[in-house]
Design a protein around this motif. Structure first.
Motif, PDB file in Angstrom:
ATOM      1  N   PRO A  32       0.827  -1.200   0.000  1.00 49.14           N
ATOM      2  CA  PRO A  32       0.000   0.000   0.000  1.00 49.14           C
ATOM      3  C   PRO A  32       0.868   1.259   0.000  1.00 49.14           C
ATOM      4  O   PRO A  32       2.058   1.227   0.330  1.00 49.14           O
ATOM      5  N   ARG A  33       0.241   2.373  -0.349  1.00 46.22           N
ATOM      6  CA  ARG A  33       0.959   3.643  -0.421  1.00 46.22           C
ATOM      7  C   ARG A  33       1.361   4.093   0.974  1.00 46.22           C
ATOM      8  O   ARG A  33       0.569   4.050   1.915  1.00 46.22           O
ATOM      9  N   LEU A  34       2.607   4.516   1.103  1.00 53.68           N
ATOM     10  CA  LEU A  34       3.066   5.131   2.343  1.00 53.68           C
ATOM     11  C   LEU A  34       2.785   6.634   2.286  1.00 53.68           C
ATOM     12  O   LEU A  34       2.661   7.215   1.207  1.00 53.68           O
ATOM     13  N   VAL A  35       2.694   7.247   3.453  1.00 57.20           N
ATOM     14  CA  VAL A  35       2.313   8.654   3.533  1.00 57.20           C
ATOM     15  C   VAL A  35       3.493   9.474   4.036  1.00 57.20           C
ATOM     16  O   VAL A  35       4.075   9.174   5.089  1.00 57.20           O
ATOM     17  N   GLY A  36       3.854  10.502   3.283  1.00 56.28           N
ATOM     18  CA  GLY A  36       4.909  11.418   3.713  1.00 56.28           C
ATOM     19  C   GLY A  36       6.216  10.710   4.001  1.00 56.28           C
ATOM     20  O   GLY A  36       6.674   9.848   3.235  1.00 56.28           O
ATOM     21  N   ASP A  37       6.801  11.044   5.144  1.00 59.19           N
ATOM     22  CA  ASP A  37       8.129  10.534   5.492  1.00 59.19           C
ATOM     23  C   ASP A  37       8.113   9.091   5.968  1.00 59.19           C
ATOM     24  O   ASP A  37       9.165   8.556   6.343  1.00 59.19           O
ATOM     25  N   GLU A  38       6.955   8.420   5.959  1.00 55.54           N
ATOM     26  CA  GLU A  38       6.950   6.987   6.256  1.00 55.54           C
ATOM     27  C   GLU A  38       7.884   6.236   5.316  1.00 55.54           C
ATOM     28  O   GLU A  38       8.460   5.213   5.691  1.00 55.54           O
ATOM     29  N   VAL A  39       8.025   6.735   4.108  1.00 57.00           N
ATOM     30  CA  VAL A  39       8.844   6.044   3.108  1.00 57.00           C
ATOM     31  C   VAL A  39      10.298   5.945   3.542  1.00 57.00           C
ATOM     32  O   VAL A  39      11.026   5.032   3.115  1.00 57.00           O
ATOM     33  N   ILE A  42      11.678   2.548   4.963  1.00 57.25           N
ATOM     34  CA  ILE A  42      11.883   1.325   4.169  1.00 57.25           C
ATOM     35  C   ILE A  42      13.052   1.457   3.197  1.00 57.25           C
ATOM     36  O   ILE A  42      13.244   0.597   2.343  1.00 57.25           O
ATOM     37  N   GLU A  43      13.811   2.540   3.309  1.00 50.35           N
ATOM     38  CA  GLU A  43      15.008   2.643   2.475  1.00 50.35           C
ATOM     39  C   GLU A  43      15.996   1.546   2.869  1.00 50.35           C
ATOM     40  O   GLU A  43      16.274   1.317   4.036  1.00 50.35           O
ATOM     41  N   ARG A  49      10.139  -7.072   4.178  1.00 52.87           N
ATOM     42  CA  ARG A  49      10.081  -6.177   5.335  1.00 52.87           C
ATOM     43  C   ARG A  49       9.336  -4.889   4.972  1.00 52.87           C
ATOM     44  O   ARG A  49       8.538  -4.378   5.763  1.00 52.87           O
ATOM     45  N   ALA A  50       9.574  -4.370   3.775  1.00 52.12           N
ATOM     46  CA  ALA A  50       8.886  -3.150   3.344  1.00 52.12           C
ATOM     47  C   ALA A  50       7.380  -3.368   3.270  1.00 52.12           C
ATOM     48  O   ALA A  50       6.594  -2.506   3.692  1.00 52.12           O
ATOM     49  N   ARG A  51       6.953  -4.526   2.751  1.00 49.71           N
ATOM     50  CA  ARG A  51       5.518  -4.803   2.659  1.00 49.71           C
ATOM     51  C   ARG A  51       4.895  -4.938   4.046  1.00 49.71           C
ATOM     52  O   ARG A  51       3.775  -4.463   4.281  1.00 49.71           O
ATOM     53  N   GLU A  52       5.607  -5.589   4.968  1.00 49.42           N
ATOM     54  CA  GLU A  52       5.080  -5.725   6.318  1.00 49.42           C
ATOM     55  C   GLU A  52       4.952  -4.360   6.997  1.00 49.42           C
ATOM     56  O   GLU A  52       3.950  -4.065   7.655  1.00 49.42           O
ATOM     57  N   PHE A  53       5.969  -3.511   6.830  1.00 50.59           N
ATOM     58  CA  PHE A  53       5.920  -2.165   7.398  1.00 50.59           C
ATOM     59  C   PHE A  53       4.735  -1.394   6.826  1.00 50.59           C
ATOM     60  O   PHE A  53       3.959  -0.774   7.560  1.00 50.59           O
ATOM     61  N   ALA A  54       4.591  -1.425   5.496  1.00 46.98           N
ATOM     62  CA  ALA A  54       3.523  -0.665   4.849  1.00 46.98           C
ATOM     63  C   ALA A  54       2.145  -1.191   5.242  1.00 46.98           C
ATOM     64  O   ALA A  54       1.200  -0.417   5.447  1.00 46.98           O
ATOM     65  N   ALA A  55       2.017  -2.516   5.365  1.00 47.70           N
ATOM     66  CA  ALA A  55       0.738  -3.085   5.778  1.00 47.70           C
ATOM     67  C   ALA A  55       0.380  -2.642   7.193  1.00 47.70           C
ATOM     68  O   ALA A  55      -0.781  -2.324   7.489  1.00 47.70           O
TER      69      ALA A  55
END
Length: 226
Positions: A32-39, A42-43, A49-55
């Motif tokens: 799913p889309r991340l909002v603002g500095d949430e991105v 996941i750098e 791990r990125a998908r789990e964080f975003a979920a």
């Protein structure tokens, strides 16, 4: 997956009080889309791990909406703990199959702790890492085939307590900082702090609840104004 979502939330939601909203998201779905500095969180992390964080963040924003709030970013601090928007507290947990989040705006609730773990036995080599002597005595009273599964319950409950207390103490504690006593009949547990930490004296008791499902164990803690 819709049925999985309904079933998990159906059993996990009653572990919290009425002013706590819970939502689920699928870590295996397209991210799913991340909002603002949430991105920024996941750098340079693996795709899973990125998908789990975003979920987890998607579930948190869904829970905010349930409370009538405009969804806002949940950033990650240098300690990797969620930074909740002003006026909200919450907790996020995930496995490779499920992401759950709880959020509240009730000023009487100071912190929330939520943990989900696969319903598989904890390896015996990890029992001394997770369990205090009192925990081990409790496990010894169970049947040999039960101990690994309930050691996992102890692990999960301590994770939930850790998340909740950390929001207030900002103190790292290990598993041996807590004695854990589940009541298997009521689905409740008491965690007793074995050392002083900021905001909490040794002997402080945290009350929580748990649900053991076919595929996972869910544990929950609320810390209220005293």
């Amino acid at each position: 997956m819709i049925q999985q979502r309904f079933s998990l939330v159906q059993y996990a939601r009653p572990l919290f009080s009425d002013r706590v909203a819970m939502a689920w998201a699928d870590p295996k779905a397209p991210m799913p889309r991340l909002v603002g500095d949430e991105v920024l969180a996941i750098e340079q992390v693996a795709a899973t791990r990125a998908r789990e964080f975003a979920a987890g963040r998607a579930a948190a924003r869904n829970a905010m909406e349930q409370l009538g709030h405009t969804p806002r970013p949940v950033l990650q601090g240098d300690d990797r703990a969620p930074i909740w928007p002003s006026g909200l507290v919450g907790s996020i947990t995930h496995t490779s199959h499920d992401a759950l989040a709880v959020v509240t705006d009730d000023p009487a609730i100071l912190a929330l702790g939520l943990d989900i773990e696969p319903a598989t036995p904890l390896e015996p080599s990890l029992w001394p890492v997770v369990c205090t002597q009192n925990d081990m005595l409790w496990l010894a009273g169970l049947g040999p085939t039960q101990r690994g599964h309930f050691a996992k319950l102890l692990f999960s409950a301590k994770e939930a307590v850790y998340k909740a207390q950390y929001q207030l103490s900002r103190c790292l504690i290990d598993f041996h900082a807590l004695d854990l006593l589940p009541d298997l009949g009521s689905g409740r547990f008491t965690a007793t702090l074995r050392q002083d930490v900021p905001q909490f004296a040794s002997g402080t008791r945290f009350e929580g609840q748990f649900s053991i499902l076919a595929n996972c164990v869910v544990t929950a803690v609320e810390i209220h104004h005293r």
